[in-house]
Design a protein around this motif. Structure first.
Motif, PDB file in Angstrom:
ATOM      1  N   ILE A  53      24.841  -7.886 -41.975  1.00 51.78           N
ATOM      2  CA  ILE A  53      26.211  -8.676 -41.667  1.00 51.78           C
ATOM      3  C   ILE A  53      26.884  -9.110 -43.088  1.00 51.78           C
TER       4      ILE A  53
ATOM      5  N   ILE B  80      19.898 -11.053 -36.920  1.00 52.48           N
ATOM      6  CA  ILE B  80      21.316 -10.673 -36.853  1.00 52.48           C
ATOM      7  C   ILE B  80      21.826 -10.207 -35.475  1.00 52.48           C
TER       8      ILE B  80
ATOM      9  N   GLN C 112      30.884 -12.671 -38.692  1.00 47.05           N
ATOM     10  CA  GLN C 112      30.851 -12.849 -40.255  1.00 47.05           C
ATOM     11  C   GLN C 112      30.044 -14.320 -40.318  1.00 47.05           C
TER      12      GLN C 112
END
Lengths: 334, 334, 334, 334, 334, 334
Positions: free
Chosen positions: A50, A6, A86
């Motif tokens: 996330i 991430i 996102q």
């Protein structure tokens, strides 16, 4: 092994598809303002968290049989919404336990657990007080404690909120204590070190860390101070002829280590060793917090003269990375 | 040299006459309930203070030409009133400055000032930052500062309230800092050490210590934080090409070293070095307070299982000398 | 049996000799302002405490072989000094344990212990929850706990600071709880009652009451909350198949019964039964405090329109005995 | 000169195009929920601030070479989003320094700076204390101070947060002080007035106001109290034979003017003049805050019987415009 | 008229007999340490209070028929005990109401009551708001209120604790308000002035001042805020067609004038006039406190550079008389 | 009668059209991010509140002649946005007062008002104190008070914020008081019950409940404590020969019932009955809050082991439904 963490996404091209493996921290059905339904997930791995959205709810490439706590393999792409990254998920399937390595999926200490544990055991081996030595040795020899102690985070969030965080915090404190304690001859070093090793041991039952970091129900109602004191009292009671006064002192150190009643300690530190334990614990937690905040500021792209966000654990203060700011000046000079 | 110190009186036979030399800390005319006039004095030397009474006001052996701050030679005897020792003075005369040694008359550090000073200078000699080194060197080389720094107490009362207390506190802190700072690579060591040496320097003007320990009027209205910041700013401004950012950081450390606005710091610590300085200062002050309280409890005749009186600097807590109490148990065992 | 209780002395003729038996709560050698030595004692019985002085230290009728905690027979007389009653002792001898009845010498509940205990047992017999019933029954059946529970005061000072005070407080609370709990159907009555019976049980180790009421050293360092939680946890662990969740709830009630972190509870009440326990405990303690303060004001000779002294346990408020004040008005009317 | 101020936009037809000149206070790239990228700007002028969005990022009529702090000419239109006015930008170009008047672009006092300055100088001319007169005269004669003092805001936000705000606040306070001080003969008027003029002078270095109002880094780490005290001490030290006690009093007034330690004053006011300065400063700030809040409520369309929003500087209170509310009632009467 | 006031005694020769008239503020029978009984009185007049002792209890020249609140004529002499002046009474008789002037016996304002009252009435005559004018006029025309308002102290102790203190405080505040209010055009002047006149009117029932200054029982249970609001509400309800909104505003000002809930105001000031009333009241009370403290310090013989005792109403601060201290420096200069 | 209550919507099919009647609590014109205008309404009925949106502003089936406070009949459908239910309105018309039943439109007690009122009157009929009985009877007999007392909510939000809430709260407290008061013989029962009935009576003027629950302007500036005390004082003054001391006690109970100055009581409880009233009021409010929170958690779909949201009235604590959690364990057992 995972390929895309991430924390790496910020450097990935926006909208470029990729595959990776994440832990499902939350799963909720939602609707947009214009009534379009979608699935909102919070995905995590050991580098962060996330939000991810699934728009094609009935696409056969999107599994539906997964719940919070499962690990999934996804194909998707990243983009920014209101400045926040996102994920858009195009494919998703649930993985079996054999298909991933859990250590990839929760944040963990960057130190080697084995090495930390060895440092801990060497410290105990160096005790000169035989009673404290057999107490700590007995505690660490309990297989259930040992396994949990090597894994547990030190907090749900804030400082040392990662796998192995408890052990890392304890070993850091041991190093610090071994430097500071000799400065004050009044202190019984083994008692301080015992307090350092045992003060947070109740956290192995107060926290759960299989899917994210959460308080257990028992932890919420009783707290790690009471749980820890109870664990240690039982161990002491199992040791023949443990000196009763020493038992009282050890339990007092666990009970008082938060330093203030309003922080949940039912007793203030009333012996020098308990006072020192509270000082060291507080100092180490705040210095570690500071280090994290400076890393966070760097990730936010802040420059050397910019202050961190307000830090909750430092009374909402903002902090300046003095070394970086000063270095910038030096570099500017001819 | 004096023969009978105030701390010795408790071991002297009650009512047995003796001679000694004391500093007059207070002088007041009073009357008993039955209207008998007497002179009430507070006498002090480097071991403590005591009330003394003169009943024969017109006895020619009692000098009348002395005031607060003078040093007197007295003949008298000690006895207890309501459990508190008191002197009855039979003869009293004022001494000339050549007739006594001032170091006998105010409490002073038990360390050798020369040795402490040398430790301080050696620390500065070891700095790797040339700017901080020339700043501290310049400050310590100022004859007025140097002389006062070697004499000043660190407080009016509470911790390090004795001659040389400021220097002793600073050198203790330097030792502590040199152990703790390397544990946190984020810290610039010379900046922390500079803060340690300079943070309380305003006390040399905030306090007066010729006759007892008092706040100066300037000290009361401005405070040692402001006085110290002003002194250091002037010194920095006299140094050619001192880096402006470093100046700001040094001044910030002095301003913020009390750690909280309500303790009189106009700024909270906002850089790691200032945070560390506040931690070390607080820890050292409290550990020194604790040592004093245990000594006081021993003087009060308290046993190993008895708590100290409530300690103002520790939120009115009472403290237990854990080592003594535990030792007692060990001794009782066969 | 004793003839003259300390509370009776105020009605005795000043300076009239009498004989009685008291417990020695404190013994100190002192000197008057005019250097005359005397012995200062604090003597107590179940009706109060008083200072007594022995002036003829070498009178053969004055025993010297007694210490704090002994019981003595004295002949003396009472008079007021600065408005406070004081004894002058003319004869004093130490008594053997067979020569007095200890219940005369410490303040005690005015209720019959046997009756209180029976009320407690009947309440437990009425429990409908078998697990809580066997828990409480097991605790009360422990001979050491049972004996101490029937004797212990509920506090060192303040409310219920007398022998049997703990039991009286618990039984009063049980009566109150049985009235209030049915008003709120959400509450599990047996759980509230279990909390009422067990919440202060740690006080039997936190306090000592053989000579006056004191904290034990263990009590000071650990506190009755931790001691009590530990006692109950051990009992529960000895009961086969005690429901784990119920264990957590019972321990939570003990831990949280002070209601606020700053009052020494490491957890706030987080279940309805714990919230109710804290309400009832607080209400009963304050109403009992109020009753004591009105009695004290009456003893001080205050009239119906006069307020009590400031009450520490009521935020330093002064209180008015409304019934007495209103009654006075009614009586004045024709 | 500008034609359309931000405060005017609320009265403009929605979606009707217009041209104007604004200062760029912030510039960020963002994405909508549906992944459409846009540029989000905060634009300001002397009448307020507004968010503006650029949707056509590659339109050649949209300049890209501008940064925060630049002044731009825009063509666009206004509309409300969730009740908040917002700009849509169709054309944008960066202006050179000669193409705008900076006074149009930051909010500024509505008073004439020259007139305010004259009132300040006339007050100083009226001093009867020659030392304070030459101190203040010297400070105001310093060209750098003079220029900044005429421009500086008194705050980053809250009361007097506009160009010239510092001077306006000082002159308002001078008028108030000249009325109140004679009511209390104990006060030395010139000392109060000196405090009024100098207490906030450190703000000229604590704040920056070229592009919006910000704290400087030096201001954040040292604060205007310390900066101001240092400035004034240097000036005093440059004046021959300035009375030392007067120096201490002037510095004390600057240090203590926030009135409480927790508001960042390292000393509480300890002389009557400092107490009065704190009273006047606090009163004037709060009355000015109140005036702003009533204006804001009127802009929000609130009626006479409606309270303001909660006011941070008034402990989160809501306030009622009593005059308006009462007037409404009067108007309703026949 | 009295000849020797209590404030004069400090200048009288010790032990020299004199006659004077005092109010008996307290009367208690006591015993010395050596069991000698005596009568302890607190005597007062308008210049202060003093302890007096009667040793010859059965001397026929000592009346026994007097109680607290009576006025007595005494012959005696003064001397110091532990530095505090004390009277020895040789003769004492009770006076009839016609034999003394009560204004000699309680401290009173140094202003002329008639003049103060005239200033008050002139202010009301200048009101432009007819409703507020008839409200205040009606209140002041009530004979019971008028008489009490001219006599009442403003407090039991602290600022304006003397006969006429309430009126003096109100008139001082009126003068101050008439200066400050025009500085803020937002304020309705007559509403502020009405608040100034009426805010403390409940004190005429909250306090009793016939023998010393005491709270009434009604005052203790209800407080002057509630009593005053009730008085004014009744008056308003008796006035035909008084505007309802104005009634609410006037009552709000009385309720909120202490400025904080924790100071006993059930509402915070929520209109500008109430905010201003609280500012003025607080400022005037503190400046008057300061003046009293400086007078007290002078009476204590403190010099220009000595701070006052800690002042309760100023957060336990000590204060310096800056004018005196500065003047001393000026005088020292050649 | 209404068919679809707001609380029912969660169980309705999303997007399925339905008709119902609601109260308009708020009406605002807004624009989406993409500049589409819509009408945002807050609609309410006795089961809750919901946001509703009208997108077709010019559809003739959408009435435009309604304002806040009107009652409307709507046709629309429900769906979730970001997890929150929302209405889309297709048709809307304003209803006349005869077309709906107001009790459907605001939340109301689930008890029968007539029954509650009867319980209240029976309690008063049982008073033994004739003065308190005629006071309460007179108050309740006033038609204006009686009507409002039967309708008023007890709060704007938090506990008992529904029609009839004041009466329900008072009757619940009466039941509780009748159980608790006999436990403490010191208490005058009728005085406590009078306090229970009258303490919140000012709320009938402090709050308005015709369209939602709001504070009146008088309520905001004066508060229900002052309003209630004034109402009761007027009633007492109308009763011949009401005992003055009893009047003071009754008013004191109203003034002090919030228990702390910072909660808006101008006096702390200083008589036993006032202390008890505060205890009972606080306990009942918190137990009712708890019941509401558990219902809310159930509506949120929380399971037995999940804590409530943080509860403002319980110091931001989260609470566990112990009965449900424990029951779950029992059920799991074989």
């Amino acid at each position: 092994m995972k390929e895309i963490y991430i924390a790496d996404l910020v450097r990935l091209d926006e909208n470029k598809p990729f595959d990776s493996i994440y832990l499902v921290l939350s799963k909720q059905q939602r609707t947009t303002r214009t009534a379009k339904p979608y699935l909102s997930l919070i995905l995590g791995d050991n580098s962060g968290q996330i939000e991810a959205r699934v728009w094609e709810l009935f696409d056969p490439r999107i599994a539906t049989d997964f719940v919070k706590g499962d690990v999934v393999k996804v194909r998707g792409s990243a983009s920014k919404f209101e400045g926040v990254l996102q994920l858009k998920i195009d494919q998703l399937k649930k993985l079996a336990a054999t298909e991933f390595d859990r250590s990839d999926l929760l944040p963990a200490t960057t130190y080697d657990i084995g090495t930390l544990w060895q440092q801990l055991e060497e410290t105990v081996a160096g005790f000169t007080d035989p009673d404290l030595q057999r107490l700590v040795t007995t505690v660490l020899a309990d297989p259930a404690i040992r396994e949990a102690f090597r894994e547990a985070p030190a907090a749900k969030q804030l400082h040392h909120a990662f796998l192995g965080g408890l052990l890392e915090h304890v070993v850091s404190l041991l190093g610090l204590a071994q430097k500071v304690v000799p400065h004050y001859p009044m202190l019984m070093q083994d008692l301080v070190l015992t307090g350092v090793i045992l003060h947070d041991i109740g956290k192995i039952h107060e926290l759960a860390w299989s899917t994210g970091f959460e308080y257990t129900l028992e932890g919420t109602l009783l707290g790690h101070i009471q749980i820890g004191a109870s664990m240690i009292e039982k161990t002491i009671d199992s040791l023949p002829e443990f000196p009763p006064r020493l038992k009282t002192l050890v339990l007092h150190m666990i009970l008082s280590h938060h330093g203030k009643l309003e922080f949940g300690s039912p007793k203030l530190p009333m012996i020098p060793e308990a006072l020192m334990l509270n000082f060291l614990d507080d100092m180490d937690a705040k210095m570690q917090t500071l280090a994290s905040e400076f890393q966070k500021a760097a990730r936010q792209g802040k420059g050397p003269g910019e202050f961190t966000d307000r830090v909750w654990a430092l009374d909402q203060r903002t902090m300046l990375n003095s070394r970086a700011w000063l270095g910038e000046e030096a570099n500017k000079q001819p």
